[in-house]
Design a protein around this motif. Structure first.
Motif, mmCIF file in Angstrom:
data_model
loop_
_atom_site.group_PDB
_atom_site.id
_atom_site.type_symbol
_atom_site.label_atom_id
_atom_site.label_comp_id
_atom_site.label_asym_id
_atom_site.label_seq_id
_atom_site.Cartn_x
_atom_site.Cartn_y
_atom_site.Cartn_z
ATOM 1 N N VAL A 295 -2.910 10.510 -1.060
ATOM 2 C CA VAL A 295 -3.891 9.379 -0.450
ATOM 3 C C VAL A 295 -3.044 8.611 0.724
ATOM 4 O O VAL A 295 -1.783 8.775 0.933
ATOM 5 C CB VAL A 295 -4.128 8.253 -1.688
ATOM 6 C CG1 VAL A 295 -4.973 8.986 -2.533
ATOM 7 C CG2 VAL A 295 -2.704 7.904 -2.290
ATOM 8 N N SER A 296 -3.615 7.871 1.418
ATOM 9 C CA SER A 296 -3.202 6.826 2.266
ATOM 10 C C SER A 296 -3.680 5.598 2.298
ATOM 11 O O SER A 296 -4.852 5.237 1.771
ATOM 12 C CB SER A 296 -3.129 7.371 3.891
ATOM 13 O OG SER A 296 -4.494 7.208 4.145
ATOM 14 N N ALA A 297 -2.776 4.658 2.526
ATOM 15 C CA ALA A 297 -3.138 3.027 2.473
ATOM 16 C C ALA A 297 -3.723 2.573 1.199
ATOM 17 O O ALA A 297 -4.749 1.925 1.107
ATOM 18 C CB ALA A 297 -4.296 2.848 3.434
ATOM 19 N N ALA A 298 -3.101 3.297 0.100
ATOM 20 C CA ALA A 298 -3.827 2.896 -1.366
ATOM 21 C C ALA A 298 -3.331 1.578 -1.755
ATOM 22 O O ALA A 298 -2.109 1.744 -1.830
ATOM 23 C CB ALA A 298 -3.462 4.231 -2.157
ATOM 24 N N ARG A 299 -4.127 0.811 -2.310
ATOM 25 C CA ARG A 299 -3.749 -0.629 -2.731
ATOM 26 C C ARG A 299 -3.781 -0.326 -4.417
ATOM 27 O O ARG A 299 -4.406 0.545 -4.915
ATOM 28 C CB ARG A 299 -4.631 -1.612 -2.255
ATOM 29 C CG ARG A 299 -5.034 -1.789 -0.801
ATOM 30 C CD ARG A 299 -3.952 -2.542 -0.376
ATOM 31 N NE ARG A 299 -3.383 -3.468 -0.862
ATOM 32 C CZ ARG A 299 -4.002 -4.852 -0.618
ATOM 33 N NH1 ARG A 299 -4.929 -5.106 0.416
ATOM 34 N NH2 ARG A 299 -3.582 -6.133 -1.248
ATOM 35 N N ALA B 215 0.932 -1.083 0.011
ATOM 36 C CA ALA B 215 -0.010 -0.189 0.168
ATOM 37 C C ALA B 215 0.752 1.125 -0.049
ATOM 38 O O ALA B 215 1.982 1.203 0.622
ATOM 39 C CB ALA B 215 -1.027 0.150 1.207
ATOM 40 N N LEU B 216 0.536 2.310 -0.570
ATOM 41 C CA LEU B 216 1.170 3.653 -0.716
ATOM 42 C C LEU B 216 0.591 4.463 0.229
ATOM 43 O O LEU B 216 -0.774 4.918 0.145
ATOM 44 C CB LEU B 216 1.169 4.143 -2.181
ATOM 45 C CG LEU B 216 2.122 3.397 -3.031
ATOM 46 C CD1 LEU B 216 2.104 3.696 -4.533
ATOM 47 C CD2 LEU B 216 3.655 3.423 -2.622
ATOM 48 N N ASN B 217 1.242 5.489 0.678
ATOM 49 C CA ASN B 217 1.069 6.708 1.337
ATOM 50 C C ASN B 217 1.559 7.980 0.808
ATOM 51 O O ASN B 217 2.942 7.831 0.700
ATOM 52 C CB ASN B 217 1.185 6.574 2.812
ATOM 53 C CG ASN B 217 0.704 5.391 3.357
ATOM 54 O OD1 ASN B 217 -0.541 4.957 3.464
ATOM 55 N ND2 ASN B 217 1.726 4.451 3.980
#
Lengths: 326, 326, 326, 326
Positions: free
Chosen positions: A261-265, A255-257
């Motif tokens: 965005v945060s917690a982006a899968r 996941a990317l922050n």
């Protein structure tokens, strides 16, 4: 166990790969009328090739996996059974309810060993949700929600011969509904035309289906021919003591922050070859094990007939605006 | 701004607290026919108390918040308007569509400043989803899914006078559907009887509603009077470029990992007082700001009328098994 | 309870708001040497204003909340105690360990009622994780991980007088470590210089701290003066039977799915005023309740001393490359 | 490509399965001194069997996968290289830094094609996080956090000959740290004794490691020999523009909601055979592709040497309480 495959298209390739990976099955013969198609598949996964489906039916294989166009399913299931083969037939079982019912009658007395390829029943996530329900962890099951959206619509030429969204696409979800809440007593469906590009196909490109079981449980199905984020395949079983929810699968657990965005899968797995790879493999395992043990094969011919009946009822309800009693 | 509240029950208490916390509003007078109820509320949040609603209507307050039983709503809205007050009226706007329509006609020419208390429109999470849609991040909105389940059914005595699940419970979701996909052209609803304890109420304790807007968008509503995990309040807006999903809220951001489970969160916030606390506060802010600025109040009287019309159509569809055209 | 506040800066405003919202406290007097600062705060939340802190100390308030610059803390805590006031003192308790220890000695025999403002102990999510550990759900606690990153570095002018990252920023995390694994026997710390803009401050802008408790538990702290996604505040308590994890908080429960990402949440709450709003309120509640009941206030003066001692040990370890035994 | 495997234990079985599933590799010969072990593996995945590792080294295979006990690694890598084989050697490369360095010197001039089996570099989730960093999505990488906990400690008899937790377990994480932040300049480590059962082994059963790269980046490693929820394998790369986080994997995408918990997932995949199944397969692909193309193999012999050097430095730091400069 020696396996023959009829049909070397996309789904035939899926099964060929699964057979090649199986420790107990051997890919023996592949048939496809398109010149070179069966050869290409055999070169990759083993076995011989032919352009004649009857060669498979009359060969010494123990089991036939039928991946041909739908109008050929019924006759090939029947012929394979008559030559003593076990059969794994892709969905739908036949092109119409009548044809499917005729096939069911024709198979009577022939000691048929036929399984219908509703692969999603074997998906580990869906199976885990059903297992939780079967163990009683959810209490009494009351409401089931199935979301099933393809990443993108097939070509118009395919839609024209698909039999319509309910038989072509929803049928998987209709079988899943029966799998989870049992036989259906009442169907109401709404057909949607969301993409103007597809408006002239005469088919819907979306649907909302409400199914009531004989004992008052409800299942809803939400379909769309397109989904920007990928192949949207979710399930929720709601009971009076809890619920089991199956989320979409992604390629990785990353996941990317960022500042945005945060917690982006990542987007969902793109399509059924990836999303249901494990399900196809487990489906084959179940087929092989059932044939080897002589136990009842499931999903059964009756499951194939009933899912078609539901698809027809959906179409009837969507076009009439009436609830259909079964 | 001086505020009067009619009705010191559960929802009256919610509004009293919000008024007390507001920097621009002052709680002036509370009315409730139950002896001591208004006094208790005034003692906690300020203002005077009375057992006579007319005292509020005829007082010098600038605005009235109507939290009385539904059958009194219409007449109190009208009377408050006639004495020049702005009104925030709890849902539903009236006990019947006819009564609501009559109220709408009666208010014409009176320069009404009336807002209907569909608080969920102000929930930050739902509002964020709508904002994403309004900004075009989802492309063309096509399918909306609303899940709304109470933690536990109210007493049978309440159900008996509730007006039925559609007017009492679904009406919030029907307004949300209109909020998101616009005016509705077609309704089909299925009523469920899941809990045998409630079978003799004559009311449903669950429902599946399918709403089609004039321009072909669809919204589905899934209702249940009970949910073991808490107050299940979710929303999904699906467009052809993406989707926005609102999950349930929990008391904290803590998760547990044990030998049995991983990433386990706490059950959902239990009920609307917790789940929508911020929404009630933002609703009051919007009401106060709109009254102060003299701008149109929303949700409007028409929103109140239309949501009732949808609730009635749901009941009609669920009892007839027919799609209802509006 | 009548409350006085010394210091009308950012943190003083947080406490003023919490006092104003409390049903049992009354904001009585605010002091700040900056002309107009106390007035502005009093105008918003109530009470009188002065530029002289001693007026608060000598007033008739029951309790003083000390939000002044760190060098003033010790003398104001002592003076307030001598005039019989309860004290809630912002962290750090004093500008140096020596000063804090002297304060502790000076307070002996004065029947002090002093609480140190380690607000994070009152955060509902962190408190829920600790509660799970205290209930034994995690088994024996073995490893704690604290991640604490500010969204952006303060101005260089602030850094110059901050006392260094360990006393200024890490001290919250050092207290949290003590809160979770008890008194610390050994400290090793690494200081980082990540942002070249800050290299000439002589201070670190990041740190990794390893703390070992007297009974062999370990806590690690990861600090950074910046974080692109917001205020990164996480906690993990790992025990031999399970773990409790606290994730970051977001403004809403909404997630987005597009062609690029799925399940994407909003960035974290931006900073401590939002992230710990509830913690500040609960901290005040605990202070008021403890003062009212005459029970021990916690975090205590000793907690204030020990956290400073740890901050100094971190600095010593980071600059020497040696483990520091306490 | 014809493949020989030396060692038919647990990890040898993993590689045998991967070779059998590969379309370009053929399992030719397996050696294991335990009578029957190689035969059993050959019967399942193909190839011949022997009890003599030299037979593999002197056979006509193109590549050797070395899965023997660590003390045999160096000599078998050298001997295989001398007979012209490509080598995939399981970690650690040798039993000591000195032995590994000697091997590196011995290989000079022999045109070695040697890859060291740090399989985690090939894990799709970790690789996706690194790819995000490499694409610059995270800005400048500053802090890396690696959590690595086994589900349960190995038998004491294994621990006794394991070479210690740093060489046996942490070495994977040390390689991952180098993979992500480059060569390490400074190491500090804390060893933990958490499980009293293991106290008399003389080895630690947990560790906290802090690694600083030559250019000031930091990586922390958290190790434990046990984790109640399964095989805890997480990674976080923090940069000044964002972070990439890899969560644990579960068997399915199913979550449960009950009266006690919500969104509860299953425990993590239990151990490396499941968690890293795909990584082992991709590692083999990379090895085969690199050998076929004649390109540099990575992780390299130098990676094998450096990871050992770091493991030794960790042990030295943990036992001395001193930071170790490299």
């Amino acid at each position: 166990m020696k396996i023959g495959i009829i049909g070397a298209g996309r789904i035939g390739q899926v099964h060929a790969r699964a057979v090649a990976a199986s420790p107990t099955a051997e890919l023996s013969l592949i048939a496809d009328p398109v010149p070179g198609a069966a050869e290409a598949l055999a070169a990759r996964y083993g076995g011989s090739a032919t352009t004649d489906a009857d060669e498979v039916i009359n060969s010494d294989v123990d089991a036939v996996i039928i991946c041909s166009p739908t109008p050929l399913h019924a006759q090939q299931v029947l012929a394979s059974t008559r030559t003593g083969k076990a059969v794994l037939c892709e969905k739908p079982l036949a092109a119409s309810v009548e044809e499917a019912e005729q096939l069911a009658r024709d198979l009577e007395g022939l000691n048929p060993r036929v399984m219908v390829g509703f692969n999603r029943r074997f998906d580990p996530s869906f199976a885990a949700a059903k297992a939780a329900a079967d163990r009683g962890e959810l209490g009494q099951v009351e409401q089931v929600s199935i979301i099933s959206r393809d990443p993108a619509a097939p070509p118009k030429s395919y839609i024209a011969v698909s039999g319509g969204i309910f038989k072509d696409m929803s049928i998987h979800d209709l079988d899943m509904a029966r799998f989870l809440i049992g036989d259906i007593a009442q169907v109401s469906a709404v057909g949607l035309n969301m993409d103007p590009e597809l408006a002239d196909t005469g088919d819907f490109d979306g649907a909302i289906i409400t199914l009531i079981s004989a004992d008052g449980k409800v299942a809803t199905v939400t379909n769309s021919r397109h989904c920007a984020t990928g192949y949207d395949q979710r399930l929720e079983i709601f009971g009076n003591a809890g619920s089991a929810v199956v989320d979409n699968l992604r390629p990785t657990a990353m996941a990317l922050n960022t500042a945005d965005v945060s917690a982006a899968r990542e987007p969902y797995l793109d399509f059924f070859l990836d999303r249901y790879a494990e399900a196809y493999s487990l489906e084959l395992d179940a087929f092989l094990a059932g044939v080897a043990a002589g136990t009842a094969l499931s999903p059964s011919v009756r499951d194939g007939v009933e899912s078609l009946r539901l698809a027809v009822a959906c179409d009837q309800s969507a076009r009439s605006g009436q609830v259909v009693q079964l």
